[in-house]
Write a protein that holds these residues in place. Structure first.
Motif, PDB file in Angstrom:
ATOM      1  N   ARG A  38       0.835  -1.207   0.000  1.00  0.00           N
ATOM      2  CA  ARG A  38       0.000   0.000   0.000  1.00  0.00           C
ATOM      3  C   ARG A  38       0.867   1.253   0.000  1.00  0.00           C
ATOM      4  NH1 ARG A  38      -3.994  -2.144   4.665  1.00  0.00           N
ATOM      5  NH2 ARG A  38      -5.285  -3.482   3.364  1.00  0.00           N
ATOM      6  N   SER A  41       3.083   1.868  -3.212  1.00  0.00           N
ATOM      7  CA  SER A  41       2.386   2.259  -4.444  1.00  0.00           C
ATOM      8  C   SER A  41       2.722   3.695  -4.831  1.00  0.00           C
ATOM      9  CB  SER A  41       0.876   2.069  -4.294  1.00  0.00           C
ATOM     10  OG  SER A  41       0.348   2.932  -3.312  1.00  0.00           O
ATOM     11  N   LEU A  42       3.224   4.476  -3.868  1.00  0.00           N
ATOM     12  CA  LEU A  42       3.661   5.840  -4.180  1.00  0.00           C
ATOM     13  C   LEU A  42       4.843   5.835  -5.163  1.00  0.00           C
ATOM     14  CD1 LEU A  42       3.132   8.830  -3.697  1.00  0.00           C
ATOM     15  CD2 LEU A  42       4.580   8.704  -1.663  1.00  0.00           C
ATOM     16  N   ILE A  45       3.222   5.676  -8.567  1.00  0.00           N
ATOM     17  CA  ILE A  45       2.663   6.999  -8.841  1.00  0.00           C
ATOM     18  C   ILE A  45       3.781   7.952  -9.260  1.00  0.00           C
ATOM     19  CG2 ILE A  45       1.567   8.998  -7.749  1.00  0.00           C
ATOM     20  CD1 ILE A  45      -0.004   6.882  -6.016  1.00  0.00           C
ATOM     21  N   THR A  60       7.488  13.310  -4.270  1.00  0.00           N
ATOM     22  CA  THR A  60       6.883  12.001  -4.003  1.00  0.00           C
ATOM     23  C   THR A  60       7.936  10.896  -3.970  1.00  0.00           C
ATOM     24  OG1 THR A  60       6.345  11.637  -6.342  1.00  0.00           O
ATOM     25  CG2 THR A  60       4.636  12.657  -4.954  1.00  0.00           C
ATOM     26  N   ALA A  64       8.183   8.618  -0.743  1.00  0.00           N
ATOM     27  CA  ALA A  64       7.949   7.179  -0.872  1.00  0.00           C
ATOM     28  C   ALA A  64       9.030   6.395  -0.144  1.00  0.00           C
ATOM     29  CB  ALA A  64       7.901   6.778  -2.347  1.00  0.00           C
ATOM     30  N   GLY A 162      -3.750   9.088  -9.269  1.00  0.00           N
ATOM     31  CA  GLY A 162      -3.274   8.146  -8.258  1.00  0.00           C
ATOM     32  C   GLY A 162      -2.774   8.857  -7.019  1.00  0.00           C
ATOM     33  N   LEU A 163      -2.105   9.989  -7.216  1.00  0.00           N
ATOM     34  CA  LEU A 163      -1.598  10.760  -6.086  1.00  0.00           C
ATOM     35  C   LEU A 163      -2.745  11.303  -5.235  1.00  0.00           C
ATOM     36  CD1 LEU A 163       0.808  11.929  -4.543  1.00  0.00           C
ATOM     37  CD2 LEU A 163       0.756  13.878  -6.119  1.00  0.00           C
ATOM     38  N   TYR A 166      -4.105   8.425  -3.299  1.00  0.00           N
ATOM     39  CA  TYR A 166      -3.118   8.068  -2.276  1.00  0.00           C
ATOM     40  C   TYR A 166      -3.192   9.049  -1.103  1.00  0.00           C
ATOM     41  CZ  TYR A 166       1.320   6.410  -0.343  1.00  0.00           C
ATOM     42  OH  TYR A 166       2.288   5.877   0.476  1.00  0.00           O
ATOM     43  N   CYS A 169      -6.348   8.478   1.006  1.00  0.00           N
ATOM     44  CA  CYS A 169      -6.188   7.284   1.852  1.00  0.00           C
ATOM     45  C   CYS A 169      -5.190   7.535   2.980  1.00  0.00           C
ATOM     46  CB  CYS A 169      -5.739   6.096   1.006  1.00  0.00           C
ATOM     47  SG  CYS A 169      -6.987   5.528  -0.164  1.00  0.00           S
ATOM     48  N   PHE A 170      -4.091   8.191   2.663  1.00  0.00           N
ATOM     49  CA  PHE A 170      -3.089   8.491   3.688  1.00  0.00           C
ATOM     50  C   PHE A 170      -3.658   9.447   4.730  1.00  0.00           C
ATOM     51  CE2 PHE A 170       0.686  10.757   5.339  1.00  0.00           C
ATOM     52  CZ  PHE A 170       1.396   9.666   5.815  1.00  0.00           C
TER      53      PHE A 170
END
Length: 188
Positions: A38, A41-42, A45, A60, A64, A162-163, A166, A169-170
């Motif tokens: 999870r 995945s950054l 991205i 990023t 990451a 996606g970012l 992300y 979710c973060f």
């Protein structure tokens, strides 16, 4: 060389370990590797942001690496479960990978600090600056291999989308789940 090591340490090895932990039914390793996937995945991205030469990709990228290291050692309950596991080849392999990927990403984050200045250039400046552009060459080769018919702008939009997901979710994790669970991955 960094991209080759990244594929080995951040993709191939954890996939093998996750499959192996699944076959051996070792829950603690499975849960930590799911958390790892999870967080990492950054990196994907970041790859798509670099294809479009978005300067934010340099931020990023370093985030990451830092978040991967934190995610592998943050969980008190998983750390205890891993310590209590009986010695085995899987435990040794997982522990070795965990240390190796932590050192790799920790050193990588430190060595990447001078390139953070690239995050403050516009796209044209980023492409024309030789020290920044070198980080874009491999993502551009990836694009040519796997997405030859798609434009960098479309792939960059995919990366930005996606970012956003992300970050949502973060943010949910930090604001809601972390407050409830603390440093317990299982919430107990």
């Amino acid at each position: 060389m960094d991209y080759r090591l990244a594929v080995l340490f951040t993709v191939i090895a954890p996939l093998i370990l996750l499959f192996w932990a699944f076959l051996q039914k070792i829950d603690a390793i499975q849960r930590l590797l799911v958390i790892y996937w999870r967080v990492s995945s950054l990196l994907v991205i970041t790859l798509y942001l670099m294809i479009a030469a978005f300067p934010i990709s340099f931020i990023t990228s370093i985030l990451a690496r830092i978040l991967i290291v934190v995610s592998l050692w943050f969980w008190v309950d998983l750390n205890e479960e891993l310590e209590d596991l009986q010695p085995s080849l899987l435990k040794l392999s997982f522990t070795s990978w965990r240390w190796a990927v932590s050192v790799y990403n920790g050193l990588g984050a430190l060595l990447f600090i001078p390139f953070l200045r690239c995050a403050f250039l516009d796209t044209n400046g980023l492409i024309s600056d030789q020290t920044c552009r070198i980080w874009l060459d491999t993502p551009w080769m990836y694009k040519e291999m796997f997405h030859p018919n798609l434009t960098p702008q479309f792939l960059g939009f995919f990366g930005l989308s996606g970012l956003v997901v992300y970050l949502i979710c973060f943010g949910y994790f930090v604001v809601v789940k972390l407050g409830r669970q603390g440093r317990s991955a299982t919430g107990h």
